[in-house]
Write a protein that holds these residues in place. Structure first.
Motif, short mmCIF file in Angstrom:
data_model
loop_
_atom_site.label_atom_id
_atom_site.label_comp_id
_atom_site.label_asym_id
_atom_site.label_seq_id
_atom_site.Cartn_x
_atom_site.Cartn_y
_atom_site.Cartn_z
N ASP B 25 19.82 46.02 -24.92
CA ASP B 25 19.02 44.89 -25.61
C ASP B 25 18.39 44.43 -26.23
N SER B 26 18.16 45.15 -27.98
CA SER B 26 16.97 45.36 -29.07
C SER B 26 16.58 43.94 -28.44
N ALA B 27 16.39 42.84 -28.29
CA ALA B 27 16.18 41.71 -28.25
C ALA B 27 15.92 40.79 -26.96
N LYS B 28 15.82 41.79 -26.19
CA LYS B 28 15.27 41.65 -23.87
C LYS B 28 14.08 40.73 -24.73
N MET B 29 12.49 41.15 -25.13
CA MET B 29 11.82 40.88 -25.11
C MET B 29 11.25 39.34 -25.63
N MET B 30 12.28 38.97 -26.67
CA MET B 30 13.00 37.61 -27.47
C MET B 30 13.37 37.01 -25.95
N ARG B 31 14.30 37.58 -25.10
CA ARG B 31 14.79 37.18 -24.18
C ARG B 31 14.46 36.73 -23.12
N SER B 32 13.57 37.49 -22.80
CA SER B 32 12.58 36.80 -21.17
C SER B 32 11.73 36.10 -22.37
N ALA B 33 10.66 35.96 -23.42
CA ALA B 33 10.46 35.20 -24.17
C ALA B 33 10.87 33.64 -23.83
N ALA B 34 11.72 33.76 -24.18
CA ALA B 34 12.34 32.57 -24.61
C ALA B 34 12.38 31.55 -23.39
N GLN B 35 12.52 32.43 -22.45
CA GLN B 35 13.03 31.73 -21.18
C GLN B 35 11.58 31.15 -20.21
N LEU B 36 10.48 31.28 -21.21
CA LEU B 36 8.91 30.91 -20.61
C LEU B 36 8.93 29.70 -20.26
N ARG B 37 8.39 28.99 -19.05
CA ARG B 37 8.12 27.62 -18.99
C ARG B 37 6.45 27.69 -18.36
N GLY B 38 6.33 25.99 -18.45
CA GLY B 38 5.04 25.64 -18.12
C GLY B 38 3.68 26.55 -18.62
N MET B 39 2.57 26.39 -17.57
CA MET B 39 1.43 27.43 -18.65
C MET B 39 2.20 28.90 -19.14
N GLN B 40 2.75 28.93 -18.94
CA GLN B 40 2.88 30.44 -19.36
C GLN B 40 4.24 30.41 -20.42
N ALA B 41 4.90 29.23 -21.19
CA ALA B 41 5.48 28.96 -22.37
C ALA B 41 4.06 28.35 -23.11
N PRO B 42 4.15 29.15 -24.75
CA PRO B 42 2.95 28.62 -25.22
C PRO B 42 2.92 27.42 -26.02
N ASP B 43 2.18 26.87 -27.28
CA ASP B 43 3.20 25.48 -27.58
C ASP B 43 3.75 25.94 -28.63
N VAL B 44 3.05 27.79 -29.31
CA VAL B 44 4.27 27.75 -30.35
C VAL B 44 4.41 28.86 -30.23
N TRP B 45 5.90 29.75 -29.94
CA TRP B 45 6.74 30.84 -30.23
C TRP B 45 7.20 31.13 -30.99
N VAL B 46 6.73 31.78 -31.71
CA VAL B 46 6.94 33.18 -33.15
C VAL B 46 7.57 34.53 -32.66
N PRO B 47 8.85 34.60 -32.72
CA PRO B 47 9.42 35.49 -32.37
C PRO B 47 9.28 36.44 -33.69
N ASP B 48 9.13 37.28 -33.84
CA ASP B 48 7.93 37.91 -35.03
C ASP B 48 8.59 38.91 -35.57
N ASN B 49 9.24 39.09 -36.56
CA ASN B 49 10.15 40.16 -37.66
C ASN B 49 9.02 40.40 -38.45
N GLU B 50 7.70 40.25 -38.37
CA GLU B 50 7.05 41.56 -39.23
C GLU B 50 6.67 42.45 -38.48
N ASP B 51 4.81 42.39 -38.24
CA ASP B 51 3.91 43.84 -37.49
C ASP B 51 4.58 43.93 -36.42
N ALA B 52 5.00 43.15 -35.49
CA ALA B 52 5.24 43.63 -34.04
C ALA B 52 6.69 44.59 -33.70
N THR B 53 7.30 44.44 -35.09
CA THR B 53 8.89 44.78 -35.26
C THR B 53 8.78 46.53 -35.96
#
Lengths: 433, 433, 433
Positions: B25-53
């Motif tokens: 699943d090429s979206a695996k990292m996004m999928r896991s990030a989307a499920q972060l909660r609490g202190m592990q979840a950021p104030d702003v989540w940035v699915p990065d379609n530029e340099d990280a991809t």
């Protein structure tokens, strides 16, 4: 741009609350400030009708400004620039500031004759500065004061006003403003820290080096004077001095003072010392050498010199260097020491350069020499520095500042003569002209 | 300018690759990030379609953004701002970015309902920012989203965009743009270093203090939020913390996070500690004292105190100071120590100041006191700090930040209550309002 | 903006007085400078008809420029940019500068054929820069040189010109100027210090970090080249190197040189070393490790490792850390050490990344490993650094600089081959294209 105001330098910006509740005389602090003289009297005195005075006391404060300045202003030995209320985000506050201005500036009240200008806090972008300028113009017109005769100084306390400083050179002189009245650019780090939303673990103010650079740069570009904000920890004289040394290396030669004690420190700080001295870099720590019978001794334990055969081993911190003889040792030490020239030294060097120039030379070598003792070893060191016209002019600043002080502050003549001797003062007033 | 977006503070800017090759699943990292909660979840989540991809995965990445956000976006506890491709020097890249925007923002795809805005990398001067703004306007219009409803954040990665930040205050609000949509100004130090052609011997990134100052200043002047770039050495938690402390002193309260571990660190960093503690300046090294039964002990060997007759000898590094008695020793130590207040301490002080203000006082002294032990010698020290309205407001920033976090991040309520106790949290939410 | 001049990098800006009084041949220094070759020859040679030459010798200096360049210019291995007189505040000086320009640029005098451009000192705001540009345009027109063919470089020596640099990106390319001719932005810290009225206790120049940042930023934004000012203490090679390292971390890769010795240092400084080496952070002091048979040994006494049971005690300064085994010790040491890669290392890494990219990988780990010895204990350490496209490009700067040097300075080929070996030079010229 040329600096157009009477004072080309301001060392000290001393604020006094205009009205303190619960005293018999709410103007007591102003009254005592108005009677400061000599080194205790600042270059600019700022009766502070803003943050130093409680909001509900500010109308009374405006009246106190009138009362105290009309009584003591004529004899005050330096400039007077009251601070009024202002805020870029509050028309209400700006209107109140305008009313206070109008009242304080009324010649019938007898104070404006002794007031050199006003300090406007919490300015925003350049359009906000223009609003304050316009109010001053209206006040001047209403009271038949010359247009532009009242100086205006601002406190830079947010990012917008930091950016506005960059525009002064192009904005000053436009036909629809009188911004030529601008005099001092003052940093206000407490409110700046609030506006920038900065956090430090201990709650102490961040150092804001870029703000101070930008203020100094704007002052240079627009012919104004840069002044740093208050140093809160009044007890910490050493810290206040270090801040001033740091400011001076940025061209910000003035600083806020909160007490007459701070005024004394700040009046002296940018002036050269009465006696020169040597510094040594002791593994990262800049330490003063002690003079004993013409020999400059290092007394710490971070630097040592041991004889070793014909030569020496020089140890600085954990670094050991072997040198073959006295000459090599002197070379190594030259990299560690530096000399802080006295007023007399500077005047000497300038006179020497002027004579050389007169004789047709463009550059001459100035020698600094000393005998340095580390442990039991004494070494003669000597260093030449080339002076050309540019060096001469760059190193002239403390003298120019001294001359500005001497010309404008007769009340400090005795202190200066005592500090430097009459002879040095006289020669310092002659050199460079 | 006032900050107009829902979040007034952003602590964490967490990027996830949008499509990783070679995974089921090429979206695996996004999928896991989307499920972060609490202190592990950021104030702003940035699915990065530029340099990280990888460049060849970016069309798939755009589709993954749609898939993952339409599925998980509703439950994500914070804001979502995908980064699209953009480059000031490449119309081709900008066109690709525009197409991705148009697709991701199509309401029929079910993702845009959960997206707060977009991040535009590699912007150039202000005219380049306007091109991105215009594309967002066209996309909003095409998809019947409100004009200006999509936030825009930029990555500052070259000198031209650093300079462009100075113009925001005058450019935002012009009738021919919708730059009011601007939200975060983010530093991108890797590409900035490339553009500036900087070199360091080890290849590590230069610290770029002026860039960070200028970003923070622009955020202040234009009502935006300043965020620092990525800290590459994920292993180096201490270094990450030091960078955040340095940023916070510049007003740059947000930082990029590359892992959930970094998110936790960065979510906590600008919040006051749960327990206060004392620091001592041990010959240039700031060291925490250890608390033992209410006494704060220094355990290092750079500072020592020896009894000597009636008084003491205090040695700091190589400097010795003789003092006559306990009082003088306490004065010397006061110059060395500082206190890092806890959340509770800050709330206490603010409550105290508010009560004093209510009672008509404009300034009060706050006392910090402790017993400090060096070797066998114990000394009581005590320091007063004057608080006036300006101090109060400048020190309020961590509380305002806390309140913004608490209001916007219910998923962190448990963590915060555990960290500070329910009682402190409740009082922290009351104070200052 | 793209850099449009032949040289994309300038390492060295070497000034020579144009006319020295009291010599048989007043052009002697120019004549000897004109014959420098290889590492002693700068990237840009600046016959200096301003501060380095006495005011009364400047007409003779202009003639010497013509004489020496018409004779030696054709064979000179690098660019030639004479500095003429100019001052923002003196129309007289500007007129003199114009007359010198007109004379030097007259093709009949045989010098202009070998001159790449001119250096204008003491510029003020952007309108002042335009006056110099206009004079160059008139000179070009008068002498049938192509409009814009003469490069123009400026010395930034006051706050106004520091601010002017921010406007270049919008001013260059306007139809009523030829500012595309701009080439180098050079700092002149002596006169800058004078203009900013800065004071330091010892009279040494302030470091002016913000000025250097702003110069570098403007160069990036406007496609120009940033050059730092003179380092006066010619004796102090170590200090000169430290300044260059600091400049390079700001993207300011060029520096003024006052002697052929400084030219050699400055020509080499931004190039990677021939052999890599490890650094260790010895309690705040960055120290080079000594290589002995492939082991990197620390020889100081600030860091020590003692065996203790199965594990070790690591002492750094006054901090002790207990670790259980070799692995933990390696982890601790990794936080202290860093590696300075050689030219060969950088070329290796770039080749490796290029191969990986070819094979479809977007990021790979680069490993740095070594055996480190502290006292009697040897530890193997190893660190991975992720390289992606952005890392690759940011770390490419020294190679791009090397390629620019190699392409433009055939006279340095032998020196470079000797320094790095033919093989490394060849590979360095191939990589990244």
């Amino acid at each position: 741009m040329e600096r157009k105001h009477a004072r080309k330098f301001v060392r000290t910006f001393f604020t006094s609350p205009t009205a303190v509740e619960g005293e018999d005389d709410s103007a007591k602090m102003m009254r005592s400030a108005a009677q400061l003289r000599g080194m205790q009297a600042p270059d600019v005195w700022v009766p502070d009708n803003e943050d130093a005075t409680a909001p509900n006391m500010r109308d009374e404060g405006a009246q106190n400004i009138i009362d105290v300045i009309s009584e003591h202003g004529e004899d005050f030995p330096a400039e007077i620039h009251p601070r009024i209320v202002w805020h870029r985000d509050s028309p209400d506050t700006r209107h109140q500031g305008f009313k206070h201005l109008m009242e304080i500036a009324d010649p019938e009240n007898g104070a404006i004759q002794h007031i050199d200008g006003f300090v406007i806090p919490e300015v925003g972008d350049i359009d906000d500065w223009k609003k304050a300028d316009e109010f001053l113009t209206i006040v001047e017109n209403e009271h038949d004061l010359g247009e532009g005769s009242l100086a205006m100084s601002v406190i830079v306390e947010c990012g917008a006003s930091e950016l506005a400083m960059e525009e002064l050179r192009t904005e000053i002189g436009r036909p629809s403003n009188n911004l030529e009245r601008l005099f001092m650019l003052v940093n206000g780090e407490v409110d700046y820290t609030k506006s920038m939303r900065a956090i430090t673990p201990t709650g102490e103010l961040p150092p804001w080096p870029e703000l101070r650079h930008n203020t100094s740069r704007a002052a240079d570009a627009a012919g104004l004077i840069a002044v740093d904000g208050p140093y809160d920890d009044i007890r910490d004289v050493e810290g206040y001095r270090e801040r001033m040394t740091d400011n001076q290396a940025k061209g910000q030669l003035g600083i806020w003072s909160l007490t007459p004690g701070q005024v004394v420190e700040a009046n002296k700080s940018p002036l050269p010392p009465a006696a020169g001295y040597w510094l040594i870099d002791a593994a990262g720590d800049e330490v003063e050498l002690d003079e004993e019978d013409g020999v400059w001794a290092y007394k710490g334990d971070r630097i040592s010199v041991e004889e070793s055969g014909d030569g020496y081993v020089l140890t600085v911190g954990t670094d050991e260097t072997e040198v073959a003889d006295d000459d090599e040792l002197a070379q190594e030490l030259l990299d560690l020491v530096s000399y802080v020239p006295s007023m007399n030294d500077i005047v000497d060097s300038m006179e020497e350069f002027e004579a050389a120039k007169e004789a047709g030379k463009g550059a001459i070598a100035m020698t600094q020499a000393a005998t340095v003792r580390i442990g039991d070893v004494e070494v003669d060191i000597s260093r030449d520095r080339m002076w050309d016209e540019a060096t001469y002019q760059a190193l002239q600043t403390p003298i120019t500042l001294f001359q500005d002080v001497y010309d404008n502050r007769p009340d400090q003549h005795d202190d200066l003569a005592e500090l430097y001797s009459e002879d040095v003062v006289e020669r310092a007033m002659e050199v460079g002209n």
